[in-house]
Design a protein around this motif. Sequence first.
Motif, mmCIF file in Angstrom:
data_model
loop_
_atom_site.group_PDB
_atom_site.id
_atom_site.type_symbol
_atom_site.label_atom_id
_atom_site.label_comp_id
_atom_site.label_asym_id
_atom_site.label_seq_id
_atom_site.Cartn_x
_atom_site.Cartn_y
_atom_site.Cartn_z
ATOM 1 N N TYR A 13 0.048 -17.735 33.395
ATOM 2 C CA TYR A 13 1.065 -16.690 33.498
ATOM 3 C C TYR A 13 2.341 -17.180 32.836
ATOM 4 C CZ TYR A 13 -1.654 -14.418 37.275
ATOM 5 O OH TYR A 13 -2.614 -13.800 38.023
ATOM 6 N N VAL A 20 2.782 -20.895 34.210
ATOM 7 C CA VAL A 20 2.072 -21.300 35.428
ATOM 8 C C VAL A 20 0.583 -21.293 35.126
ATOM 9 C CG1 VAL A 20 1.513 -20.679 37.807
ATOM 10 C CG2 VAL A 20 3.829 -20.282 36.936
ATOM 11 N N ALA A 22 -2.554 -20.846 36.563
ATOM 12 C CA ALA A 22 -3.129 -20.366 37.817
ATOM 13 C C ALA A 22 -4.596 -20.755 37.944
ATOM 14 C CB ALA A 22 -2.962 -18.851 37.912
ATOM 15 N N PRO A 41 -5.367 -23.236 49.612
ATOM 16 C CA PRO A 41 -3.978 -22.994 50.015
ATOM 17 C C PRO A 41 -3.372 -21.825 49.252
ATOM 18 C CG PRO A 41 -4.283 -25.266 49.215
ATOM 19 C CD PRO A 41 -5.573 -24.548 49.019
ATOM 20 N N SER A 42 -2.291 -21.303 49.780
ATOM 21 C CA SER A 42 -1.538 -20.256 49.114
ATOM 22 C C SER A 42 -1.107 -20.760 47.730
ATOM 23 C CB SER A 42 -0.325 -19.929 49.998
ATOM 24 O OG SER A 42 0.403 -18.915 49.416
ATOM 25 N N GLY A 43 -1.290 -19.922 46.718
ATOM 26 C CA GLY A 43 -0.908 -20.311 45.362
ATOM 27 C C GLY A 43 -1.970 -21.102 44.620
ATOM 28 N N SER A 44 -3.150 -21.288 45.212
ATOM 29 C CA SER A 44 -4.183 -22.103 44.564
ATOM 30 C C SER A 44 -4.975 -21.325 43.514
ATOM 31 C CB SER A 44 -5.136 -22.692 45.620
ATOM 32 O OG SER A 44 -5.746 -21.670 46.370
ATOM 33 N N GLY A 45 -4.777 -19.991 43.444
ATOM 34 C CA GLY A 45 -5.429 -19.209 42.387
ATOM 35 C C GLY A 45 -6.523 -18.278 42.881
ATOM 36 N N LYS A 46 -6.640 -18.090 44.182
ATOM 37 C CA LYS A 46 -7.727 -17.271 44.737
ATOM 38 C C LYS A 46 -7.672 -15.821 44.247
ATOM 39 C CE LYS A 46 -6.481 -18.078 49.021
ATOM 40 N NZ LYS A 46 -5.277 -18.906 48.766
ATOM 41 N N SER A 47 -6.497 -15.206 44.382
ATOM 42 C CA SER A 47 -6.383 -13.805 43.963
ATOM 43 C C SER A 47 -6.576 -13.672 42.463
ATOM 44 C CB SER A 47 -5.017 -13.232 44.346
ATOM 45 O OG SER A 47 -4.876 -13.246 45.738
ATOM 46 N N THR A 48 -6.001 -14.597 41.715
ATOM 47 C CA THR A 48 -6.150 -14.559 40.257
ATOM 48 C C THR A 48 -7.631 -14.651 39.884
ATOM 49 O OG1 THR A 48 -3.999 -15.600 39.983
ATOM 50 C CG2 THR A 48 -5.497 -15.701 38.105
HETATM 51 P P1 ADP Z 1 -3.543 -17.412 45.871
HETATM 52 O O1 ADP Z 1 -4.238 -16.100 45.830
HETATM 53 O O2 ADP Z 1 -4.435 -18.580 46.108
HETATM 54 O O3 ADP Z 1 -2.354 -17.428 46.786
HETATM 55 P P2 ADP Z 1 -2.590 -16.637 43.235
HETATM 56 O O4 ADP Z 1 -3.780 -16.419 42.402
HETATM 57 O O5 ADP Z 1 -1.899 -15.460 43.816
HETATM 58 O O6 ADP Z 1 -2.955 -17.692 44.394
HETATM 59 O O7 ADP Z 1 -1.506 -17.454 42.402
HETATM 60 C C1 ADP Z 1 -1.821 -18.646 41.669
HETATM 61 C C2 ADP Z 1 -0.575 -19.114 40.926
HETATM 62 O O8 ADP Z 1 -0.206 -18.153 39.932
HETATM 63 C C3 ADP Z 1 0.653 -19.244 41.831
HETATM 64 O O9 ADP Z 1 1.419 -20.329 41.372
HETATM 65 C C4 ADP Z 1 1.377 -17.945 41.604
HETATM 66 O O10 ADP Z 1 2.747 -18.100 41.838
HETATM 67 C C5 ADP Z 1 1.086 -17.645 40.156
HETATM 68 N N1 ADP Z 1 1.053 -16.198 39.874
HETATM 69 C C6 ADP Z 1 0.222 -15.278 40.438
HETATM 70 N N2 ADP Z 1 0.444 -14.067 39.910
HETATM 71 C C7 ADP Z 1 1.437 -14.213 38.991
HETATM 72 C C8 ADP Z 1 2.103 -13.329 38.100
HETATM 73 N N3 ADP Z 1 1.797 -12.026 38.025
HETATM 74 N N4 ADP Z 1 3.077 -13.847 37.306
HETATM 75 C C9 ADP Z 1 3.388 -15.155 37.353
HETATM 76 N N5 ADP Z 1 2.791 -16.044 38.162
HETATM 77 C C10 ADP Z 1 1.828 -15.586 38.967
#
Ligand code: ADP
Length: 232
Positions: A13, A20, A22, A41-48
């Motif tokens: 990103y 970042v 991800a 953990p939060s921010g580990s890339g699960k949603s991405t």
């Molecule tokens: P999780 O679901 O595990 O909490 P995310 O996939 O949401 O993790 O995020 C992984 C990393 O990518 C984090 O550092 C987050 O801040 C970053 N991130 C997620 N979405 C965006 C975005 N749209 N723009 C910039 N950074 C992003």
Amino acid sequence: PPAVAARALTKVYGEGDARVHALRGVDVSFATGAFTAIMGPSGSGKSTLMHCLAGLDTATSGTVHIGDVELTGLGDRRLTQLRRERIGFVFQSFNLLPTLTAEQNIRLPLDIAARQADEALFDRVVDTVGLRDRLRHRPSELSGGQQQRVAVARALIGKPQVIFADEPTGNLDSRSGAEILSFLRTSVRELGQTIVMVTHDPVAASYADRVVFLRDGELVTEVAAPTPETVL
Ligand code: ADP
Ligand code: ADP
């Protein structure tokens, strides 16, 4: 082929100093009929990871296959069609349409695809998720837990090959969460569906056949036949 597979998947990103990473080269596959939980953990890339697997977001590099179809090569129209035909989603934020009733929201994917509902399945899903007496309510008239149940029912109703669920029980008390998770597990077995679920909750993860763990955008470990203790 597996139901879903990612190879060397990366997602970056932002640009320059704000970049970042991800996802940093994730290789993972999900067998047909398997129920897999993704933890980390939060921010580990699960949603991405989930969004890239589901074709809702484009990876920076690497490939994603849904069955024998490679997503990166598809145009928007074919991607939309593939999602409609093969994939069910349960989002964290529900994504319900506020002007429609619970029943209309549940039937929406079928209506969009101009498909007939399997009414026996509709009844079974509605009863299992406990929405029988809320079908005429609009989302604003439902609790958070009830809205989540609508989102789960909507994902199941079209019998998609693959269901992607982001914290599908995050807004439910533990008893209703358990009911929905065991229904998801049964449904997978009966219909041969594949479920990929992101969760923070070790109890929810223990309903899966396998748990994969992400850390800093990398797949670090996995556990087969998880229990709440082994995935803590
Ligand atoms: P999780 O679901 O595990 O909490 P995310 O996939 O949401 O993790 O995020 C992984 C990393 O990518 C984090 O550092 C987050 O801040 C970053 N991130 C997620 N979405 C965006 C975005 N749209 N723009 C910039 N950074 C992003
Ligand atoms: P759940 O366990 O499904 O989240 P709650 O315990 O939050 O349900 O809510 C109990 C009851 O209160 C629900 O059956 C619902 O009818 C009602 N309720 C809760 N929140 C709302 C709301 N925001 N608007 C209308 N009714 C609500």
